[in-house]
Design a protein around this motif. Structure first.
Motif, short mmCIF file in Angstrom:
data_model
loop_
_atom_site.label_atom_id
_atom_site.label_comp_id
_atom_site.label_asym_id
_atom_site.label_seq_id
_atom_site.Cartn_x
_atom_site.Cartn_y
_atom_site.Cartn_z
N GLU A 1 0.60 -1.24 -0.22
CA GLU A 1 0.03 -0.15 0.06
C GLU A 1 0.94 1.26 0.01
O GLU A 1 0.69 2.03 -0.70
N VAL A 2 1.97 1.28 0.60
CA VAL A 2 2.97 2.35 0.66
C VAL A 2 3.56 2.72 -0.47
O VAL A 2 3.67 3.61 -1.07
N LEU A 3 3.85 1.38 -1.24
CA LEU A 3 4.50 1.61 -2.49
C LEU A 3 3.61 1.99 -3.57
O LEU A 3 4.17 2.85 -4.19
N GLU A 4 2.50 1.72 -3.42
CA GLU A 4 1.33 2.35 -4.35
C GLU A 4 1.31 3.75 -4.22
O GLU A 4 1.33 4.74 -5.32
N ILE A 5 1.06 4.21 -3.17
CA ILE A 5 1.08 5.70 -2.72
C ILE A 5 2.19 6.25 -3.35
O ILE A 5 2.32 7.34 -3.98
N ASP A 6 3.42 5.89 -2.91
CA ASP A 6 4.65 6.52 -3.52
C ASP A 6 4.89 6.85 -5.18
O ASP A 6 5.33 7.64 -5.60
N MET A 7 4.14 5.56 -5.75
CA MET A 7 4.34 5.42 -7.15
C MET A 7 3.35 6.71 -7.63
O MET A 7 3.48 7.16 -8.63
N ARG A 8 2.16 6.64 -6.99
CA ARG A 8 1.28 7.71 -7.44
C ARG A 8 1.81 9.05 -7.22
O ARG A 8 1.56 10.01 -7.87
N ARG A 9 2.48 9.19 -5.97
CA ARG A 9 3.33 10.66 -5.79
C ARG A 9 4.21 10.95 -7.01
O ARG A 9 4.24 12.15 -7.57
N ALA A 10 4.98 9.81 -7.20
CA ALA A 10 6.21 9.86 -8.29
C ALA A 10 5.41 10.49 -9.55
O ALA A 10 5.99 11.18 -10.38
N LEU A 11 4.22 9.99 -9.90
CA LEU A 11 3.49 10.30 -11.23
C LEU A 11 3.11 11.77 -11.38
O LEU A 11 3.33 12.20 -12.07
N GLU A 12 2.46 12.10 -10.15
CA GLU A 12 2.07 13.33 -10.06
C GLU A 12 3.04 14.45 -10.21
O GLU A 12 3.14 15.42 -10.78
N LEU A 13 4.35 14.09 -9.46
CA LEU A 13 5.61 14.88 -9.58
C LEU A 13 6.19 15.04 -11.05
O LEU A 13 6.43 16.03 -11.34
N GLY A 14 6.11 13.69 -11.43
CA GLY A 14 6.66 13.79 -12.83
C GLY A 14 6.02 14.35 -13.90
O GLY A 14 6.44 15.20 -14.95
N GLN A 15 4.54 14.57 -13.85
CA GLN A 15 3.64 15.42 -14.64
C GLN A 15 3.81 16.86 -14.49
O GLN A 15 3.63 17.49 -15.30
N GLU A 16 4.19 17.07 -12.99
CA GLU A 16 3.98 18.57 -12.61
C GLU A 16 5.41 19.09 -13.22
O GLU A 16 5.50 20.41 -13.39
N PHE A 17 6.56 18.46 -13.13
CA PHE A 17 8.06 19.03 -13.10
C PHE A 17 8.63 17.97 -14.44
O PHE A 17 9.30 17.21 -14.04
#
Length: 239
Positions: free
Chosen positions: A87-103
């Protein structure tokens, strides 16, 4: 042997997942780079490989009706730890996706987050993944392709978590922890109190030391109290 193998696999997954979380915190910051994005990709894929290995191992064991009650309780505890890690890994992957799209790296003029972190992150990833030299081609931009892959992998991790819940019926609230909440802190406090008791109980020189410490502490407390009273009087008088 099987129990040790499961613990080793879970420990490896925890280390790689922790490494991935560390790398995600650098995305979009002043230390973001092509190398960081490549390390993120390699680290999350390593975590997914370990996740599949953990799932297959634990699922097979927990479906076995012949294991003892004590062993089942231990494997269920490992299953809960594994589920939480996923569950933590999935949360971090979603965060990485958001940051990758934003920056995106393809837009260097986009303002980066001033995190205060500078330098490379290869050493952290190398320690977690046992890779000595992580070098990548600078000219190969991975923005679009990697974000698409990441989005797909997030869905795969989500499906894996759902499949885990369907295949193994382990209710997390029924699994007993080996230690109570805050047990590490309690044990440290208890150890400290025990040490002090031993010193005071040794008699002779140690007993005098304890008495001296008590007198010193009482004197310091009295001095602080007197100073506080004097300051209060001055404030009231000249206010």
């Amino acid at each position: 042997m099987v129990k040790d193998e499961c613990k080793t696999l879970l420990n490896a997954l925890n280390k790689v997942s922790a490494c991935y979380r560390h790398l995600v915190t650098c995305a979009g910051g002043t230390s973001d780079s092509q190398n960081l994005r490549e390390e993120l990709k390699k680290t999350r894929r390593k975590a997914q490989v370990l996740a599949v290995a953990n799932k297959n191992k634990l699922t097979t064991i927990l479906k076995d009706k012949s294991i003892s009650k004590d062993d089942r309780a231990e494997f269920e505890r490992l299953w809960v730890l594994f589920s939480t890690c996923m569950e933590v890994l999935e949360i971090d992957m979603r965060r990485a996706l958001e940051l990758g799209q934003e920056f995106p790296l393809s837009a260097p003029t986009k303002r980066l987050i001033q995190t205060g972190v500078v330098g490379g992150t290869s050493a952290v990833a190398a320690r977690a993944m046992n890779i000595q030299n992580m070098k990548y081609e600078e000219g190969n931009n991975i923005d679009t392709a990697d974000l698409n892959d990441l989005e797909q992998e997030i869905n795969e991790v989500g499906e894996m978590i759902y499949e885990m819940d369907m295949k193994v019926n382990v209710l997390q609230w029924t699994v007993e922890a080996k230690q109570g909440p805050g047990s590490e802190l309690k044990s440290a406090v208890t150890a400290g109190a025990s040490s002090l008791a031993v010193v005071c109980a040794n008699g002779g020189r140690n007993e005098k030391l304890c008495d001296t410490n008590k007198v010193f502490a009482g004197t310091m407390f009295s001095a602080v109290l007197i100073i506080a009273i004097v300051l209060t009087v001055f404030i009231v008088k000249f206010a």
